[in-house]
Enzyme design. Structure first.
Site, PDB file in Angstrom:
ATOM      1  CB  CYS A 113      -0.936  -0.008   1.197  1.00 46.14           C
ATOM      2  SG  CYS A 113      -1.952  -1.505   1.295  1.00 46.14           S
ATOM      3  CG  HIS A 247      -3.155   2.868   2.261  1.00 50.86           C
ATOM      4  ND1 HIS A 247      -3.758   2.399   1.114  1.00 50.86           N
ATOM      5  CD2 HIS A 247      -3.277   1.872   3.184  1.00 50.86           C
ATOM      6  CE1 HIS A 247      -4.221   1.180   1.323  1.00 50.86           C
ATOM      7  NE2 HIS A 247      -3.950   0.843   2.564  1.00 50.86           N
ATOM      8  CG  ASN A 278      -7.133  -1.145   1.311  1.00 49.70           C
ATOM      9  OD1 ASN A 278      -6.326  -0.987   0.401  1.00 49.70           O
ATOM     10  ND2 ASN A 278      -6.753  -1.391   2.562  1.00 49.70           N
TER      11      ASN A 278
END
EC number: 2.3.1.180
Length: 322
Positions: A113, A247, A278
């Site tokens: 990420c 993120h 996500n």
């Protein structure tokens, strides 16, 4: 001194909107619980036949069109991903072939990420050094390939997407100094249950898992310190920022990070997770794309972006919004 800056963005989000009600049965949960814990109303997931190359290509086309550039103008393609099943040739090579790049540096990186922030860091250095002049930087992941529908730790967070940015040389600083690193002592906190090669010996297909409470603590407390380091090294005060693009892990982490950093109320905070989910390597460029499309006045303004994920690794920098 030579600098670099972002001049355009592109995005691909999965074709399917997957709402919480579709996922709650196997994990014995509710729409209200998922919204409260993560902020997610729905997440974007790609069709089964769509590959990370397809996704990266779609985002790249928009970025090129927005910059009014030809493929032959690009001399560096950097792709951050953890879900390229083909392994080789790289996603960068595939994208270069599809868009018609003539001769370029082609490179994939894996930093989960944090991957997009690492890729921005590398592209910035290459442009500053004169190795490259126009870079296409992509974050792309298809996390739906690694979902266990019975898992309550991470499955309902995961989504598919790609975000692209084009960087060029500049006489003023458009990409600030980067702070990056990792803590491999927490290697087991988030990651796959096995490898794809284990499947050859009869193991089940690997899926993603995380230790939610330890990830939350690390993301909030340690990443707040990293964010402050980024601001300090760039001689930026929280009040100088116009946007915060972390993120898109979950909304509670995002909100708590903003509080710990001491952001002022007028700072726009990316919350793309609410309707995208996500997307790992893609989450920062997608969040930036969404934020600036909804707030065009952010063009030319200063943002703080920071990625963090499996490893555990992190990277972030200040950027001037395109």
């Amino acid at each position: 001194m030579r600098y670099s800056k972002i001049v355009s963005l592109g995005a691909y989000r999965g074709e399917r909107d997957v709402y919480n009600d579709e996922l709650i049965g196997p994990i014995n949960s509710s729409d209200e619980w998922i919204r409260r814990r993560t902020g997610i109303i729905s997440r974007k997931r790609a069709l089964s036949g769509t590959t990370v190359v397809d996704m990266a290509y779609a985002a790249s086309k928009e970025a090129l069109n927005d910059a009014q550039m030809r493929p032959e103008d690009i001399d560096l393609i950097l792709v951050a991903t953890i879900t390229h099943f083909g392994h080789t040739p790289s996603v960068a090579a595939h994208v270069g072939f599809r868009i018609g790049v003539q001769d370029a540096i082609l490179l994939d990186i894996n930093a989960a990420c944090a991957g997009f922030s690492y890729a921005i860091f590398q592209a910035d250095l290459m442009i500053k050094s004169g190795v490259a002049s126009r870079a296409l930087v992509i974050g792309v992941d298809k996390l739906s390939e690694f979902i266990d529908p019975l898992d309550r730790t991470i499955s309902f967070l995961l989504a598919d997407g790609a975000g692209a940015a084009i960087l060029v040389g500049s006489t003023s600083m458009g990409i600030g100094k980067t702070v990056c690193g990792g803590n491999p002592g927490q290697l087991e906190s988030v990651g796959l249950t096995g490898s794809t090669t284990d499947v050859k010996s009869g193991s089940a297909w690997p899926t993603l898992r995380q230790e939610g409470s330890s990830i939350f603590r690390w993301a909030v407390w340690q990443m707040a310190k990293v964010a402050k380091q980024i601001l300090d090294i760039n001689q930026v005060q929280p009040g100088d920022l116009n946007a915060f693009i972390p993120h898109q892990a979950n909304i509670r982490i995002i909100d708590e990070l903003a509080k710990q950093i001491g952001l002022e109320e007028n700072v726009l905070i990316a919350q793309d997770i609410c309707k995208t989910g996500n997307t790992s390597s893609a989450s920062i460029p997608l969040a930036m794309h969404s934020l600036i499309k909804g707030n065009p006045s952010l063009s030319g303004e200063l943002a703080l972006q920071i990625g963090f994920g499996a490893g555990l690794v992190y990277a972030g920098q200040t950027v001037v919004m395109p």
